[in-house]
Design a protein around this motif. Structure first.
Motif, PDB file in Angstrom:
ATOM      1  N   UNK A  72       0.847  -1.197   0.000  1.00 59.02           N
ATOM      2  CA  UNK A  72       0.000   0.000   0.000  1.00 59.02           C
ATOM      3  C   UNK A  72       0.882   1.246   0.000  1.00 59.02           C
ATOM      4  N   UNK A  73       0.492   2.230  -0.805  1.00 57.66           N
ATOM      5  CA  UNK A  73       1.325   3.431  -0.950  1.00 57.66           C
ATOM      6  C   UNK A  73       1.104   4.379   0.226  1.00 57.66           C
ATOM      7  N   UNK A  74       1.599   3.968   1.392  1.00 57.22           N
ATOM      8  CA  UNK A  74       1.571   4.815   2.576  1.00 57.22           C
ATOM      9  C   UNK A  74       3.005   5.269   2.845  1.00 57.22           C
ATOM     10  N   UNK A  75       3.261   6.541   2.649  1.00 60.30           N
ATOM     11  CA  UNK A  75       4.633   7.042   2.761  1.00 60.30           C
ATOM     12  C   UNK A  75       4.647   8.299   3.620  1.00 60.30           C
ATOM     13  N   UNK A  76       5.559   8.325   4.585  1.00 61.18           N
ATOM     14  CA  UNK A  76       5.729   9.519   5.414  1.00 61.18           C
ATOM     15  C   UNK A  76       7.079  10.146   5.084  1.00 61.18           C
ATOM     16  N   UNK A  77       7.092  11.451   4.901  1.00 66.95           N
ATOM     17  CA  UNK A  77       8.348  12.161   4.614  1.00 66.95           C
ATOM     18  C   UNK A  77       8.565  13.186   5.725  1.00 66.95           C
ATOM     19  N   UNK A  78       9.709  13.078   6.387  1.00 68.42           N
ATOM     20  CA  UNK A  78       9.990  13.958   7.520  1.00 68.42           C
ATOM     21  C   UNK A  78      11.127  14.916   7.184  1.00 68.42           C
ATOM     22  N   UNK A  79      11.018  16.102   7.735  1.00 69.46           N
ATOM     23  CA  UNK A  79      12.016  17.132   7.473  1.00 69.46           C
ATOM     24  C   UNK A  79      13.252  16.906   8.340  1.00 69.46           C
ATOM     25  N   UNK A  80      13.932  15.795   8.112  1.00 75.90           N
ATOM     26  CA  UNK A  80      15.157  15.460   8.854  1.00 75.90           C
ATOM     27  C   UNK A  80      16.177  14.963   7.847  1.00 75.90           C
ATOM     28  N   UNK A  81      17.364  15.504   7.909  1.00 78.25           N
ATOM     29  CA  UNK A  81      18.417  15.063   7.009  1.00 78.25           C
ATOM     30  C   UNK A  81      19.363  14.146   7.780  1.00 78.25           C
TER      31      UNK A  81
END
Lengths: 266, 570
Positions: free
Chosen positions: B467-476
């Motif tokens: 399932x296309x569940x994706x989390x993108x976090x502002x952390x490098x």
């Protein structure tokens, strides 16, 4: 000290939630800036300028600000909510939640107020020259943390549920009260100079209640212990002293059991 | 349908062993695809950002009757804490027990896609499914509570695993539940007689079965049916000083049992909120951490998993099917208390609780949770939960991540405690230098939990087909912030959250909602005549509802996704 005078235009159909009419929100603002502060009428978010004519300007801090509220405020709620300093004077009657969660400063209402005035008050002085309805100085619905400080004085009479869960501070009712005074009390002082119908101190753990007039129906959980002399609101008098609520748990301090006290004037 | 590509992010996908490599993720028609397959559509630039699968919460309490009681009995939980209607959201209410809408939005903002309601009273399953329907964005499963179920206690006492399996499979179908939850086995029923089971050998009155027999029998039943998730245990003696002993006794019941399932899970027993079960000492005076002893055992066992139940030092509302515990808790704090008996099945209690930073006991509880996670050797088997709302609200997960990833953040808090010295004496937290990395956080919050629930073919990873569940976090990951607060803030407000291929959160704001799904287990093991007769008889004699009104009807369950399983033993 700078003074802002706001005069209700009385034009709103629903009750106005004026939670920002406080020295804290007004501090450092001109009349024009105060007119832009938000308020709610039902689900409509408006500005104070839409509901009040505003004159004068606020002081630099809340402490240096006095707000005078004029006009018909019978349908205006939450004046002075959470205020921490300064003065608010309401020239007439106003609606519910006046001075709720107040932390400091002085709030004076020259007329009558509706219910929930001074709820969960933590400091400051709230004075109502007229009468108040129910839940004076009480805890918020469901909360177990009631009034913790300050002085709340109603010169007229009040309804029921006075000082529920009171934990500190003083409530003075110069007229009569109906039922439920200091229910679940955990501290603080409540003085009723008139008569009370009944249910004083139900489930009270700690704290003091003084009643000058009659208690028509005394709670069965209270027991007469002795006669004491005490200074109350600047005058000394003799009281019959009852302890209770005996049906409730009571903590011990220094080996002594702590009770709630009812003092009935002799 | 829709296509999308997430470019240049640092990808953490423990299910596929990807440890922060720069990688593009393709999405097509709500599923993950190989990036080369995406020719057109939206492009999200994730350069300098962390990309993970949508979060999977293995143990939370967000829907159903006890949650609703929590909402009803605490109007003050909503005071000054409710967000008015915003452009794309409905009104959101409450802090410790948020409304259904607040729950869905708040999880989505943290990058979560799936939550498992860890206690569904079977009789009240219709209510659970109604609230699942009303919770936006999240896919939800619920576990029927069976640790004090009369049918199970009778079958297991007589060692009738096959009959118990037939009943269990029926109950999962009747309630549209995902697996077996066991709370204070026997103890909650014993409480009907004013008693409790504080060790695993205390017999349940009338039924004359012990918690040990219930747990062992339920593990066997679970493996007999080959269910996607293992037995999910909240053991006896929760929350009391010395609870670690009882817990170790319970965990040892799993020794020597192997799993039998096609879903990829490795454990036969999941111990939930292990923090509450890792207490040493004999009373609140000498209360201390037993995390070292606990983890020395757990780290060696291959067939056990656990979630932590981190104490977040907030004001919250406790709610559990452990009725006697809630009664006990109410006598500790004298606040409000509600409880209910659920006929032949279970019970529950609800009590508000303040985890006060100035209380030595609460601070030790805080430390124990962190110690368990920092001592864990395999974070695929150690999961991040707060047992929401029992040890703290789920909205504090980002704060927990901060504590796990930064010794500085832990130490600053530890040394600000009023009784810091006493807390340090009773715990080992101060001596722990370990700081978890993003890969371990991804294991604790999505990969491990999905695998443990048996849904890792759909959730918790970024392999094509899922399932296309994706989390993108502002952390490098190559330039992690020096200030630990930035970690908390990044995990609180996902830069993007994509649910089933739709961007639902952008820069921490909910911008869209998607249809949610209900995941349940369709165990094909059939009823036999005896069990069918037992069910009819019990409903006739004891239940207040008729059998026909008991089972959740299909229309009542929202967008079902059945996990079909043929019993390997059948």
């Amino acid at each position: 000290m700078s003074t802002v005078t706001i005069t209700s235009k009385g034009a709103h159909e629903l009750y106005l939630e004026a939670y920002n009419v406080t020295p804290d929100a007004f501090a450092g603002k001109t009349a024009a800036e105060i007119a832009e502060i938000e308020c709610h009428e039902g689900n409509y978010k408006g500005t104070l300028g839409e509901y009040f004519d505003i004159a004068g300007s606020a002081g630099a801090t809340a402490e240096e600000t006095t707000i005078i509220v004029n006009g018909d405020c019978k349908k205006i709620k939450r004046i002075g909510q959470k205020m921490s300093a300064g003065n608010v004077i309401v020239e007439g009657d106003c609606d519910m939640y006046i001075g709720g969660w107040m932390q400091g400063g002085k709030l004076l209402v020259k007329g009558n107020v509706d219910s929930f005035c001074g709820i969960a008050m933590a400091g400051g002085e709230l004075t109502v020259e007229g009468s108040a309805q129910n839940h004076v100085g009480s805890a918020y619905r469901g909360d177990w943390r009631g009034m913790t400080g300050g002085v709340l004085r109603v010169k007229g009479s009040v309804g029921n549920d006075i000082g529920t869960f009171i934990n500190g501070g003083t409530i003075i009712i110069e007229g009569d009260a109906f039922i439920h005074v200091s229910t679940h009390g955990e501290g603080g002082t409540i003085i009723v100079k008139g008569n009370v119908e009944g249910r004083v101190g139900g489930q009270m753990v700690k704290g003091d209640v003084y009643v000058y007039g009659d208690i028509k129906y005394m709670m069965p959980g209270f027991k007469y212990v002795d006669e004491v002399e005490a200074e109350v609101d600047g005058e000394t008098a003799k009281f019959a002293h009852y302890i209770g609520d005996l049906g409730e748990r009571h903590p011990k301090r220094k080996g002594q059991i702590v009770y709630g006290n009812i003092y009935k004037k002799l | 349908m829709s296509e999308m590509i997430i470019k240049n992010g640092f990808v953490f996908d423990p299910l596929a062993g990807i440890k922060g490599e720069k990688k593009d993720i393709g999405i097509k028609d709500g599923k993950i695809v190989d990036a080369s397959e995406v020719k057109k559509g939206k492009e999200i630039d994730a350069s300098g950002k962390t990309v993970m699968a949508g979060g999977v919460d293995i143990h939370t309490h967000v829907v159903g009757p006890k949650v609703n009681v929590g909402r009803l009995m605490r109007p003050e939980d909503k005071l000054f804490r409710s967000r008015t209607k915003e452009r794309n959201t409905r009104m959101q209410m409450g802090f410790a027990v948020p409304s259904t809408y607040a729950t869905g939005y708040a999880y989505a903002r943290m990058g979560y896609a799936y939550v498992n309601e860890a206690a569904m009273p079977p009789l009240h399953s219709p209510h659970v499914h109604e609230e699942i329907r009303d919770t936006p964005i999240l896919d939800i499963s619920a576990m029927p509570v069976m640790g004090n179920n009369w049918f199970q206690m009778e079958y297991l006492k007589q060692g009738e695993i096959e009959n118990n399996a037939a009943y269990t499979a029926w109950l999962l179908r009747a309630t549209k539940g995902i697996g077996i939850k066991c709370v204070n086995p026997g103890g909650t029923e014993a409480w009907g007689w004013g008693m409790n089971c504080l060790t695993i050998h205390d017999p349940v009155p009338y039924f004359d079965i012990t918690p040990a027999e219930i747990v062992k029998g339920q593990i066997q039943t679970n493996e007999f049916l080959g269910l996607p998730h293992s037995l999910h245990v909240h053991g006896n003696n929760l929350g009391n000083p010395g609870s670690a002993e009882t817990t170790l006794d319970t965990l040892k019941l799993a020794e020597g049992i192997t799993t039998n399932n096609k879903f990829g899970r490795e454990q036969v027993l999941h111990n939930t909120h292990l923090q509450f079960h890792s207490y040493g000492g004999t009373g609140w005076g000498d209360f201390e951490s037993a995390s070292q002893k606990m983890m020395d055992y757990v780290n060696k066992q291959k067939n056990i998993s656990f979630d932590v139940g981190f104490v977040t030092l907030d004001e919250t509302t406790t709610m559990t099917a452990d009725g006697p515990f809630e009664y006990h808790l109410n006598h500790l704090n004298h606040l409000k208390w509600a409880n209910v008996d659920v006929e032949l099945e279970t019970a529950a209690g609800v009590v508000p609780f303040v985890y006060d930073k100035n209380s030595k006991v609460c601070d030790i509880q805080w430390a124990i949770g962190l110690e368990l996670a920092l001592l864990a050797k395999d974070h695929m088997k150690c999961h991040l939960t707060t047992d929401h709302p029992n040890a703290g609200p789920f909205t504090r997960y980002p704060r927990v991540i901060k504590w796990l990833m930064s010794k500085q953040a832990r130490d600053e808090l530890l040394h600000s405690f009023k009784y810091a010295d006493k807390v340090i004496d009773a715990t080992i937290i101060e001596s722990m230098d370990r700081e978890l990395d993003l890969y371990e956080i991804a294991q604790m919050t999505r990969a491990g939990t999905a695998k443990c629930l048996g849904i890792s073919n759909m959730y918790g990873g970024l392999t094509p087909g899922m399932n296309a569940n994706v989390a993108i976090y502002d952390l490098n990951p190559e330039d992690m912030p020096k200030d630990p607060e930035m970690i908390e803030s990044a995990f609180s407000r996902a830069a993007y959250m994509i649910k089933d291929g739709v961007v639902v959160v952008e820069n921490g704001d909910v911008i869209a909602t998607t249809p949610r799904k209900t995941i349940w287990t369709d165990a094909k093991y059939p009823l036999n005549e005896l069990v069918e007769r037992d069910i009819r008889e019990k409903f006739l004699k004891y239940y207040t509802v008729e059998l026909e009104n008991y089972m959740v009807f299909d229309d009542h369950v929202y967008n079902t996704v059945p996990l079909e399983v043929e019993s390997p033993a059948a």
